[in-house]
Every structure is written in structure tokens, then in C-alpha cells.
Design an enzyme around this catalytic site. Structure first.
Site, PDB file in Angstrom:
ATOM      1  N   THR A 259      33.989  35.350  34.581  1.00  0.00           N
ATOM      2  CA  THR A 259      32.533  35.209  34.584  1.00  0.00           C
ATOM      3  C   THR A 259      32.172  33.754  34.844  1.00  0.00           C
ATOM      4  OG1 THR A 259      32.192  37.056  33.100  1.00  0.00           O
ATOM      5  CG2 THR A 259      30.525  35.321  33.031  1.00  0.00           C
TER       6      THR A 259
ATOM      7  N   HIS B 176      35.988  47.464  33.119  1.00  0.00           N
ATOM      8  CA  HIS B 176      36.156  46.481  32.033  1.00  0.00           C
ATOM      9  C   HIS B 176      36.167  47.230  30.694  1.00  0.00           C
ATOM     10  CE1 HIS B 176      36.238  42.949  29.740  1.00  0.00           C
ATOM     11  NE2 HIS B 176      35.311  42.221  30.346  1.00  0.00           N
ATOM     12  N   GLY B 177      37.379  47.477  30.231  1.00  0.00           N
ATOM     13  CA  GLY B 177      37.520  48.186  28.951  1.00  0.00           C
ATOM     14  C   GLY B 177      38.065  47.263  27.871  1.00  0.00           C
ATOM     15  N   ALA B 178      37.836  45.945  28.043  1.00  0.00           N
ATOM     16  CA  ALA B 178      38.473  44.970  27.144  1.00  0.00           C
ATOM     17  C   ALA B 178      37.435  44.144  26.385  1.00  0.00           C
ATOM     18  CB  ALA B 178      39.376  44.049  27.961  1.00  0.00           C
ATOM     19  N   HIS B 179      37.948  43.246  25.521  1.00  0.00           N
ATOM     20  CA  HIS B 179      37.216  42.102  24.965  1.00  0.00           C
ATOM     21  C   HIS B 179      35.951  42.402  24.175  1.00  0.00           C
ATOM     22  CE1 HIS B 179      39.289  39.541  28.289  1.00  0.00           C
ATOM     23  NE2 HIS B 179      40.093  39.826  27.288  1.00  0.00           N
TER      24      HIS B 179
ATOM     25  N   TYR C 274      33.537  44.622  24.602  1.00  0.00           N
ATOM     26  CA  TYR C 274      32.333  45.117  25.280  1.00  0.00           C
ATOM     27  C   TYR C 274      32.223  46.638  25.116  1.00  0.00           C
ATOM     28  CZ  TYR C 274      32.205  40.318  26.710  1.00  0.00           C
ATOM     29  OH  TYR C 274      32.162  38.945  26.663  1.00  0.00           O
TER      30      TYR C 274
ATOM     31  N   ARG D 192      42.262  30.747  33.668  1.00  0.00           N
ATOM     32  CA  ARG D 192      41.798  29.360  33.696  1.00  0.00           C
ATOM     33  C   ARG D 192      42.513  28.496  34.731  1.00  0.00           C
ATOM     34  NH1 ARG D 192      42.731  29.018  27.483  1.00  0.00           N
ATOM     35  NH2 ARG D 192      44.390  30.356  28.267  1.00  0.00           N
TER      36      ARG D 192
HETATM   37  C1  LIG Z   1      35.472  31.195  32.263  1.00  0.00           C
HETATM   38  C2  LIG Z   1      36.075  32.510  31.865  1.00  0.00           C
HETATM   39  C3  LIG Z   1      35.427  33.673  32.195  1.00  0.00           C
HETATM   40  C4  LIG Z   1      36.002  34.919  31.895  1.00  0.00           C
HETATM   41  N1  LIG Z   1      35.380  36.063  32.300  1.00  0.00           N
HETATM   42  C5  LIG Z   1      35.987  37.258  32.146  1.00  0.00           C
HETATM   43  C6  LIG Z   1      35.424  38.435  32.699  1.00  0.00           C
HETATM   44  O1  LIG Z   1      34.376  38.436  33.359  1.00  0.00           O
HETATM   45  N2  LIG Z   1      36.087  39.588  32.498  1.00  0.00           N
HETATM   46  C7  LIG Z   1      37.258  39.662  31.787  1.00  0.00           C
HETATM   47  O2  LIG Z   1      37.826  40.742  31.643  1.00  0.00           O
HETATM   48  N3  LIG Z   1      37.816  38.549  31.286  1.00  0.00           N
HETATM   49  C8  LIG Z   1      37.232  37.363  31.463  1.00  0.00           C
HETATM   50  N4  LIG Z   1      37.840  36.229  31.015  1.00  0.00           N
HETATM   51  C9  LIG Z   1      39.213  36.303  30.477  1.00  0.00           C
HETATM   52  C10 LIG Z   1      40.212  36.001  31.607  1.00  0.00           C
HETATM   53  O3  LIG Z   1      40.190  37.004  32.602  1.00  0.00           O
HETATM   54  C11 LIG Z   1      41.650  35.876  31.074  1.00  0.00           C
HETATM   55  O4  LIG Z   1      42.056  37.100  30.504  1.00  0.00           O
HETATM   56  C12 LIG Z   1      41.752  34.773  30.043  1.00  0.00           C
HETATM   57  O5  LIG Z   1      41.229  33.562  30.554  1.00  0.00           O
HETATM   58  C13 LIG Z   1      43.198  34.539  29.610  1.00  0.00           C
HETATM   59  O6  LIG Z   1      43.999  34.231  30.721  1.00  0.00           O
HETATM   60  P1  LIG Z   1      44.430  32.716  31.066  1.00  0.00           P
HETATM   61  O7  LIG Z   1      45.218  32.239  29.878  1.00  0.00           O
HETATM   62  O8  LIG Z   1      45.285  32.844  32.304  1.00  0.00           O
HETATM   63  O9  LIG Z   1      43.197  31.915  31.274  1.00  0.00           O
HETATM   64  C14 LIG Z   1      37.247  34.980  31.236  1.00  0.00           C
HETATM   65  C15 LIG Z   1      37.891  33.792  30.867  1.00  0.00           C
HETATM   66  C16 LIG Z   1      37.310  32.560  31.176  1.00  0.00           C
HETATM   67  C17 LIG Z   1      38.051  31.304  30.814  1.00  0.00           C
END
Ligand SMILES: Cc1cc2nc3c(=O)[nH]c(=O)nc-3n(C[C@H](O)[C@H](O)[C@H](O)COP(=O)(O)O)c2cc1C
Length: 434
Positions: free
Chosen positions: A90, A240-243, A245, A384
Site C-alpha cells: 500500500t 487479501h485474506g491476511a493481516h 482485514y 520493504r
Molecule cells: C509500506 C507497506 C505497505 C504494505 N501494504 C500491504 C498491502 O497492501 N497488502 C498486504 O497484503 N500486505 C502489505 N504489506 C505487507 C507486505 O506485503 C509484506 O508482507 C511485509 O512488508 C513483510 O515483508 P518484508 O519483510 O519483505 O517487508 C505492506 C508492507 C509495507 C511495508
């Protein structure tokens, strides 16, 4: 001595580097296949050791620059040239919920030929939003605005999936049509949370519990969004079935307190998620559908008392629909001494799932290579560090240093800063660090 493998590669016509490259790739592919095979059947340990050591020798004897993350992979009908996936991120730069032209540059910067990209969470309806300036895919204007972005990714040979999203109770009246209450499986409100910047506090409005007969309408919003994503040119959708929501709110027993057929037992709590899957499979075909799940996470007060049972129930149910991929998020990393470790708890789900498996959460190059070569996952999604390194696959290929990400600019609305201004690796002459 006759050596048929050499005949096969017609060694006289290759120079030594090319030959070693072929040999290395061949042994790595075989090693990956053996590791994957080993997950599903028993190879006697002695034979397995011998086989691996022979192939391992082949790899080391050949080029040391074959990077497991950089090996090709066939995901359904998609020929991926490597295993490094852009995780959904996002960015809150879609003013008025409409994707903007600056996203053309952002996504095409992160595209490589044969690379898989998952677009940022894209809301499925006007009740689905909970953050400023997130893109939508329910109006004609939004669909048209996505088209040039998708085209740009395709022009560079990328494969592009749209993550479709409903935030449920992670919202407040200001984001909702007519200032109404956000919808959820429950009417339990979320406690206010401190934003990533550590200063601002976000508050959430008490949600309205969906009535049983309203649930098919929300399922239908997901179906329409999936159809729209295909119309916009996307190769498929990721649900999107995670986090924490909406879909996750239904699945997790810490949130779901329903007494109808959508609450209580594991089967009932997963019903909404699976109805969404079924509707989308019916609309666009299983070969274009992925889902993201985070059974172990408890973001947004959305935890579960038995995450492994939940994850396993879901992947087994998903197998019945034959969807393309399951994208699972690792539990939060653990600090072990002064090193941060990924818990690697997804193996039972990986083993049980028949489609492509994508793991995400805390991976770097070394850890990604490890999990690909051990067969723990097929693909690794990077969040990231891909955000901050538009040419991440190339940097991984060369084992080049990475740009650092700047958390302060993750979610600012600027069309350039922290978005398209992360530098590419400069010189073409950068030499391999291996
Ligand atoms: C800026 C930002 C925006 C994110 N937006 C989403 C999103 O829209 N949908 C989602 O499923 N996860 C989102 N995430 C989680 C990431 O997809 C990812 O799972 C998380 O950053 C962990 O992976 P990493 O350690 O490689 O960063 C977001 C993470 C960050 C840092």
C-alpha cells in the site's frame, strides 16, 4: 570414456563458462526437484545423501553464481524467469481512490521480464476502505486508470496480479459512504492504534455486524472486483485474506463471535473466505486466482488460538478449487541473540497445498535462497526491500548492496519522493560479490 551428458550438451560448441553455467543450472534444478520431491515422498536417507552430494558437487564445480532465487519457475500457465515476487505494498498515492499516472513509473521500475508483481491492496467497494488514497477497482474510472499501469508492466514482460481488499472494521466513519459504520463479522471495535511513525494515533469506529443475508452481497463485491481487474488487463487477482482485514476477521476466533453459519467452528469461520474464492474462481477461472493468508499474525487484534489448524484447514479447502497460488505470511520475526530469525512455521501448509506456494515476511537474499533450495517454498515475496530497490532481482543476481528503505515516506502522498526516486544500481560494470 564415453560420457553421454557431455554429448547432450555438445561440449565442443560451448566455451567453458557456458558449459559450467549449463551444468550448474542442471544440477540446481535437479536439486530443487529432489528437495520438493522429498517433501511428498520418502527417499531412503542414504540414497538421498548420495544424490544430493553428487549434485551439490556439480553445482560447486560449476559456476558459483547460480542463485536459487534466480532460477525459473512455471506457475500454472505463467513462465516465471525467477522466484523474487514484488509483495503487495500500500502506497496511498491513488488520489480519490483512482490509480494515478505516477504508478506507471513505480510499477514498471519494479518489473523484470518474467517477474511476478502483486499490486498494492486495491479496495473492492466504497465500504472497503480504511486508509487515505488507496486505489479502488469498483468504478469504470478506476478500471480505466489501471489499464496504462498494467500495460507498462506487460510491456516489460512482467506478470501482474491485483490484490483485492476489504478492510472490514479497520476503518472509521470518515471513509464510509454517508458516514455509516464500517462493516465486519462482529460489532467489537478495535482499540486506537499508533501509526508507523510512532506519533499519530488512528481511531476506528465501532463496526456494524453484517446480517447473514447481507454476506452474499459482499462476496459479490469481490467477484465484481475480480472481473474488473481482468478487464483492466491484470493477469489475475490475489484475494487479501491476511493481516486482520475483513476476510481474516471472519477466519480468526479472536474476532469472529457470530452464531450463524459464518461463526463458531473452523469450517464456519472459513466459510466467507471460501465463498469469496468460489465466486472469483467461477468468474475468472482458478488459474488466475491466488490468496494471501496470515494465520499466525495477530495484526489489528485479529489472532487465532490455533493458527496451524486454521492454515491447514484453509489450504486443504483451497485445493478443492485448484487455485493458482497460496501466499502466506510468516509469523513476526524473532530476535535470537543479536540476529533476527524467521520462524519458518509454514511447512505443514506448504506440504498440504497443491498449487504454487509463496512465502513472505522478513526475507533477505540469503534466507530467500535457503528456502528456495530447501523446497520450503516455490517463490519468495519481498516487501520493504523491493520498495527501496526497484532492481532487486538484478541486485540479488550480482549480490550487490541494497538501498535502505525510508519508513517515513512509505505512506506519504508524494508522487515521487519515497516512491519512484529510489536509485537503480549505477554501473553496468558492477562485479559479482559472490
Ligand atoms: C509500506 C507497506 C505497505 C504494505 N501494504 C500491504 C498491502 O497492501 N497488502 C498486504 O497484503 N500486505 C502489505 N504489506 C505487507 C507486505 O506485503 C509484506 O508482507 C511485509 O512488508 C513483510 O515483508 P518484508 O519483510 O519483505 O517487508 C505492506 C508492507 C509495507 C511495508
Amino acid at each position: 570414456m564415453n560420457f553421454p551428458a557431455l554429448d547432450l550438451l555438445s561440449v565442443e560448441t560451448l566455451n567453458l563458462d557456458e558449459f559450467l553455467g549449463h551444468l550448474s543450472m542442471l544440477s540446481l534444478s535437479l536439486l530443487l526437484s529432489i528437495n520438493t520431491l522429498q517433501l511428498f515422498c520418502t527417499i531412503p536417507p542414504k540414497e538421498l545423501r548420495t544424490l544430493k552430494s553428487l549434485l551439490g558437487k556439480g553445482q560447486h564445480m560449476a559456476a558459483s553464481d547460480t542463485v536459487p532465487l534466480l532460477t525459473p519457475y512455471k506457475m500454472g500457465k505463467f513462465e516465471l524467469s525467477h522466484r523474487i515476487v514484488l509483495a503487495p505494498l500500500t502506497r496511498q498515492r491513488s488520489y480519490g481512490n483512482v490509480p494515478q499516472p505516477h504508478a506507471i513509473l513505480y510499477y514498471s521500475q519494479r518489473t523484470s521480464k518474467g517477474g511476478l508483481l502483486i499490486a498494492e491492496g486495491t479496495v473492492v467497494s466504497d465500504t472497503a476502505q480504511g486508509y487515505p488514497e488507496t486505489p479502488g477497482i469498483w468504478t469504470r474510472e478506476q478500471v480505466e486508470a489501471w489499464k496504462p499501469i498494467v500495460d507498462a508492466v506487460h510491456e516489460k514482460g512482467g506478470i501482474f496480479f491485483c490484490q483485492i481488499w476489504h478492510v472490514g472494521r479497520v476503518s472509521n466513519y470518515n471513509f464510509q459512504p454517508n458516514g455509516q459504520a464500517p462493516i465486519s463479522c462482529t460489532d467489537k471495535p478495535l482499540t486506537p492504534q499508533v501509526r508507523a511513525n510512532g506519533i499519530d494515533v488512528v481511531t476506528f469506529s465501532t463496526p456494524r455486524r453484517l446480517r447473514t443475508e447481507e454476506i452474499p452481497l459482499v462476496v459479490n463485491d469481490f467477484r465484481t472486483a475480480a472481473r474488473n481487474a481482468i478487464e483492466a488487463g491484470f493477469d489475475g487477482v490475489e484475494i487479501h485474506g491476511a493481516h486482520g482485514y475483513l476476510i481474516d476477521q471472519f477466519m480468526k476466533d479472536q474476532v469472529n463471535d457470530r452464531t450463524d453459519q459464518y461463526g463458531g467452528s473452523l469450517e464456519n469461520r472459513c466459510r466467507f473466505a471460501l465463498e469469496v474464492v468460489e465466486a472469483i474462481v467461477d468468474e475468472i477461472g482458478a488459474d488466475r486466482v491466488g490468496i494471501r493468508l496470515s494465520p499466525y499474525a495477530s495484526y489489528m487484534e485479529s489472532g487465532d488460538s490455533n493458527p496451524e489448524a486454521l492454515g491447514l484447514y484453509m489450504v486443504n479447502a483451497l485445493n478443492k478449487y485448484g487455485i493458482l497460488y497460496c501466499h502466506m505470511v510468516e509469523p513476526r520475526m524473532k530476535a535470537v541473540g543479536d540476529k533476527v530469525e524467521i520462524p519458518h512455521t509454514l511447512l505443514p501448509m506448504r506440504k498440504a497445498f497443491n498449487g504454487t506456494f509463496i512465502a513472505a515476511g522478513g526475507y533477505d537474499r540469503e534466507e530467500g535462497n535457503k528456502v528456495i533450495s530447501s523446497g520450503y517454498t516455490d517463490l519468495v515475496a519481498y516487501g520493504r526491500i523491493f520498495l527501496a530497490n526497484p532492481d532487486l532481482p538484478r541486485r540479488f543476481q550480482l549480490n550487490a548492496p541494497l538501498n535502505k528503505y525510508n519508513r517515513d515516506t512509505f505512506y506519504i502522498p508524494d508522487p515521487v519522493v519515497g516512491y519512484t526516486d529510489y536509485p537503480f544500481l549505477e554501473s553496468d560494470s558492477y562485479t559479482n560479490n559472490e
